[in-house]
Scaffold this motif. Structure first.
Motif, PDB file in Angstrom:
ATOM      1  N   LYS A 244       0.832  -1.209   0.000  1.00  0.00           N
ATOM      2  CA  LYS A 244       0.000   0.000   0.000  1.00  0.00           C
ATOM      3  C   LYS A 244       0.862   1.253   0.000  1.00  0.00           C
ATOM      4  CE  LYS A 244      -2.597  -1.025   3.548  1.00  0.00           C
ATOM      5  NZ  LYS A 244      -3.643  -0.916   4.592  1.00  0.00           N
ATOM      6  N   GLU A 245       1.961   1.228   0.757  1.00  0.00           N
ATOM      7  CA  GLU A 245       2.817   2.409   0.834  1.00  0.00           C
ATOM      8  C   GLU A 245       3.505   2.691  -0.496  1.00  0.00           C
ATOM      9  OE1 GLU A 245       5.431   1.727   4.136  1.00  0.00           O
ATOM     10  OE2 GLU A 245       4.102   2.810   5.492  1.00  0.00           O
ATOM     11  N   GLN A 246       3.751   1.612  -1.267  1.00  0.00           N
ATOM     12  CA  GLN A 246       4.410   1.798  -2.562  1.00  0.00           C
ATOM     13  C   GLN A 246       3.465   2.404  -3.591  1.00  0.00           C
ATOM     14  OE1 GLN A 246       5.868  -2.077  -3.579  1.00  0.00           O
ATOM     15  NE2 GLN A 246       7.349  -2.120  -1.913  1.00  0.00           N
ATOM     16  N   LYS A 247       2.201   2.196  -3.410  1.00  0.00           N
ATOM     17  CA  LYS A 247       1.217   2.658  -4.391  1.00  0.00           C
ATOM     18  C   LYS A 247       0.812   4.094  -4.053  1.00  0.00           C
ATOM     19  CE  LYS A 247      -0.470  -2.029  -5.098  1.00  0.00           C
ATOM     20  NZ  LYS A 247       0.276  -2.223  -6.332  1.00  0.00           N
ATOM     21  N   ASN A 248       1.645   5.035  -4.483  1.00  0.00           N
ATOM     22  CA  ASN A 248       1.436   6.419  -4.073  1.00  0.00           C
ATOM     23  C   ASN A 248       0.802   7.276  -5.158  1.00  0.00           C
ATOM     24  OD1 ASN A 248       3.534   6.488  -5.848  1.00  0.00           O
ATOM     25  ND2 ASN A 248       5.010   7.441  -4.479  1.00  0.00           N
ATOM     26  N   GLU A 249       0.239   6.627  -6.185  1.00  0.00           N
ATOM     27  CA  GLU A 249      -0.360   7.406  -7.252  1.00  0.00           C
ATOM     28  C   GLU A 249      -1.739   7.926  -6.861  1.00  0.00           C
ATOM     29  OE1 GLU A 249      -1.530   3.148  -8.493  1.00  0.00           O
ATOM     30  OE2 GLU A 249      -0.094   4.151  -7.188  1.00  0.00           O
ATOM     31  N   ILE A 250      -2.192   8.907  -7.616  1.00  0.00           N
ATOM     32  CA  ILE A 250      -3.530   9.452  -7.450  1.00  0.00           C
ATOM     33  C   ILE A 250      -4.351   9.047  -8.673  1.00  0.00           C
ATOM     34  CG2 ILE A 250      -4.920  11.548  -7.283  1.00  0.00           C
ATOM     35  CD1 ILE A 250      -2.612  12.875  -5.843  1.00  0.00           C
ATOM     36  N   LEU A 251      -5.455   8.346  -8.430  1.00  0.00           N
ATOM     37  CA  LEU A 251      -6.298   7.873  -9.521  1.00  0.00           C
ATOM     38  C   LEU A 251      -7.501   8.789  -9.669  1.00  0.00           C
ATOM     39  CD1 LEU A 251      -6.271   4.055  -8.695  1.00  0.00           C
ATOM     40  CD2 LEU A 251      -4.738   5.312 -10.221  1.00  0.00           C
ATOM     41  N   LYS A 252      -7.883   9.065 -10.926  1.00  0.00           N
ATOM     42  CA  LYS A 252      -9.022   9.946 -11.186  1.00  0.00           C
ATOM     43  C   LYS A 252     -10.004   9.269 -12.122  1.00  0.00           C
ATOM     44  CE  LYS A 252      -6.492  14.299 -10.539  1.00  0.00           C
ATOM     45  NZ  LYS A 252      -6.119  15.602 -11.134  1.00  0.00           N
ATOM     46  N   PHE A 253     -11.269   9.292 -11.741  1.00  0.00           N
ATOM     47  CA  PHE A 253     -12.344   8.754 -12.555  1.00  0.00           C
ATOM     48  C   PHE A 253     -13.440   9.820 -12.590  1.00  0.00           C
ATOM     49  CE2 PHE A 253     -10.310   5.337 -10.139  1.00  0.00           C
ATOM     50  CZ  PHE A 253      -9.822   4.538 -11.159  1.00  0.00           C
ATOM     51  N   GLU A 254     -13.401  10.634 -13.677  1.00  0.00           N
ATOM     52  CA  GLU A 254     -14.278  11.800 -13.771  1.00  0.00           C
ATOM     53  C   GLU A 254     -14.035  12.688 -12.535  1.00  0.00           C
ATOM     54  OE1 GLU A 254     -18.349  10.749 -14.565  1.00  0.00           O
ATOM     55  OE2 GLU A 254     -17.815   9.380 -16.190  1.00  0.00           O
ATOM     56  N   GLY A 255     -15.068  12.937 -11.722  1.00  0.00           N
ATOM     57  CA  GLY A 255     -14.881  13.802 -10.566  1.00  0.00           C
ATOM     58  C   GLY A 255     -14.504  13.062  -9.297  1.00  0.00           C
ATOM     59  N   LEU A 256     -14.200  11.768  -9.424  1.00  0.00           N
ATOM     60  CA  LEU A 256     -13.780  10.964  -8.272  1.00  0.00           C
ATOM     61  C   LEU A 256     -12.270  10.845  -8.283  1.00  0.00           C
ATOM     62  CD1 LEU A 256     -14.424   9.046  -5.881  1.00  0.00           C
ATOM     63  CD2 LEU A 256     -14.598   7.188  -7.563  1.00  0.00           C
ATOM     64  N   GLU A 257     -11.644  11.283  -7.190  1.00  0.00           N
ATOM     65  CA  GLU A 257     -10.188  11.267  -7.083  1.00  0.00           C
ATOM     66  C   GLU A 257      -9.771  10.457  -5.862  1.00  0.00           C
ATOM     67  OE1 GLU A 257      -6.953  14.657  -6.018  1.00  0.00           O
ATOM     68  OE2 GLU A 257      -8.148  15.044  -7.820  1.00  0.00           O
ATOM     69  N   ILE A 258      -8.853   9.496  -6.077  1.00  0.00           N
ATOM     70  CA  ILE A 258      -8.417   8.606  -4.994  1.00  0.00           C
ATOM     71  C   ILE A 258      -6.916   8.742  -4.802  1.00  0.00           C
ATOM     72  CG2 ILE A 258      -8.391   6.238  -4.142  1.00  0.00           C
ATOM     73  CD1 ILE A 258     -10.693   5.651  -6.123  1.00  0.00           C
ATOM     74  N   ASP A 259      -6.538   9.265  -3.642  1.00  0.00           N
ATOM     75  CA  ASP A 259      -5.131   9.422  -3.281  1.00  0.00           C
ATOM     76  C   ASP A 259      -4.725   8.176  -2.495  1.00  0.00           C
ATOM     77  OD1 ASP A 259      -2.667  10.049  -2.258  1.00  0.00           O
ATOM     78  OD2 ASP A 259      -3.283  11.905  -1.281  1.00  0.00           O
ATOM     79  N   MET A 260      -4.031   7.249  -3.164  1.00  0.00           N
ATOM     80  CA  MET A 260      -3.708   5.969  -2.547  1.00  0.00           C
ATOM     81  C   MET A 260      -2.800   6.128  -1.332  1.00  0.00           C
ATOM     82  SD  MET A 260      -5.363   3.652  -4.142  1.00  0.00           S
ATOM     83  CE  MET A 260      -6.079   3.163  -5.699  1.00  0.00           C
ATOM     84  N   ALA A 261      -1.749   6.914  -1.468  1.00  0.00           N
ATOM     85  CA  ALA A 261      -0.787   7.059  -0.373  1.00  0.00           C
ATOM     86  C   ALA A 261      -1.385   7.831   0.794  1.00  0.00           C
ATOM     87  CB  ALA A 261       0.477   7.755  -0.868  1.00  0.00           C
ATOM     88  N   GLY A 262      -2.108   8.890   0.483  1.00  0.00           N
ATOM     89  CA  GLY A 262      -2.690   9.710   1.537  1.00  0.00           C
ATOM     90  C   GLY A 262      -3.960   9.147   2.118  1.00  0.00           C
TER      91      GLY A 262
END
Length: 221
Positions: A121-139
């Motif tokens: 989980k700590e390695q996956k620090n990208e931010i994913l965006k799906f239209e107006g949904l944003e997922i900050d994996m690391a944070g």
């Protein structure tokens, strides 16, 4: 690894310390929740083994305080094996739940599994965006149209898992096994309840979580 063992029974602490150190880890001890919170505030640990029933501050309350300070994985140790107890523990951010009496070897296997998951989980620090949904994996933050969504730890884990398996049909049984843990004794209603709460928090983007009638769910754009 640095592992904090929290239990008011010295015999349990001694047994766990022996196994933790035998596998080359550093073991630290606390005899109640208040001491555990203070140690976590002043030091960094790779994992915490937390008893539930303790004087001064119980394990549940201690976990809540520790999670405010640091994102450290926690395995709960408890003689209370009811579904309600496990559900509550997972809701406050516990990574695994082991009922007493337990095998120290099993606890060590759980420790290794949890720390591996946490490292990924700590390695996956990208931010994913799906239209107006944003997922900050690391944070561990989720934003809906720019506004932070208030998800429970388990809702976040469920969303993370669905997104990581985007487009894949996931049965309720697999979700229970992979998100809640192999020894979790809940049923399909546990998954359905959390999906309902998660969809409510995602608002318009609930559409991405598709129900597969008679099977389970999948995340689909």
């Amino acid at each position: 690894m640095k592992i904090l063992i929290v239990d008011d029974e010295i015999m349990i602490r001694n047994v766990l310390r022996e196994y933790v150190e035998f596998e080359g880890n550093e073991a630290y001890e606390a005899e109640d929740g208040m001491q555990a919170v203070k140690l976590c505030r002043d030091n960094d640990y790779d994992l915490v083994l937390m008893d539930v029933m303790m004087p001064h501050l119980d394990g549940y309350s201690a976990v809540k305080e520790i999670k405010k300070i640091k994102d450290v994985p926690v395995i709960m140790l408890s003689a209370r094996g009811e579904e309600y107890d496990k559900l509550f523990a997972f809701e406050i951010g516990v990574d695994d739940y082991v009922t007493k009496p337990f095998s120290p070897k099993e606890v060590m296997a759980r420790i290794n599994a949890v720390t591996k998951r946490h490292a990924v989980k700590e390695q996956k620090n990208e931010i994913l965006k799906f239209e107006g949904l944003e997922i900050d994996m690391a944070g561990r933050n989720v934003y809906v149209d720019g506004v932070k969504a208030e998800l429970t730890p388990k809702e976040y884990e469920l969303l993370f898992y669905l997104v990581r398996n985007k487009g894949i049909a996931l049965t309720r049984e697999k979700l229970l096994y992979d998100v809640w843990g192999f020894d979790f004794y809940g049923d399909d209603r546990t998954v359905d309840t959390h999906i309902k709460m998660l969809r409510g928090n995602l608002k318009d983007y609930r559409k991405f979580i598709v129900t597969l009638r008679g099977l389970g769910y999948k995340f689909e754009l």
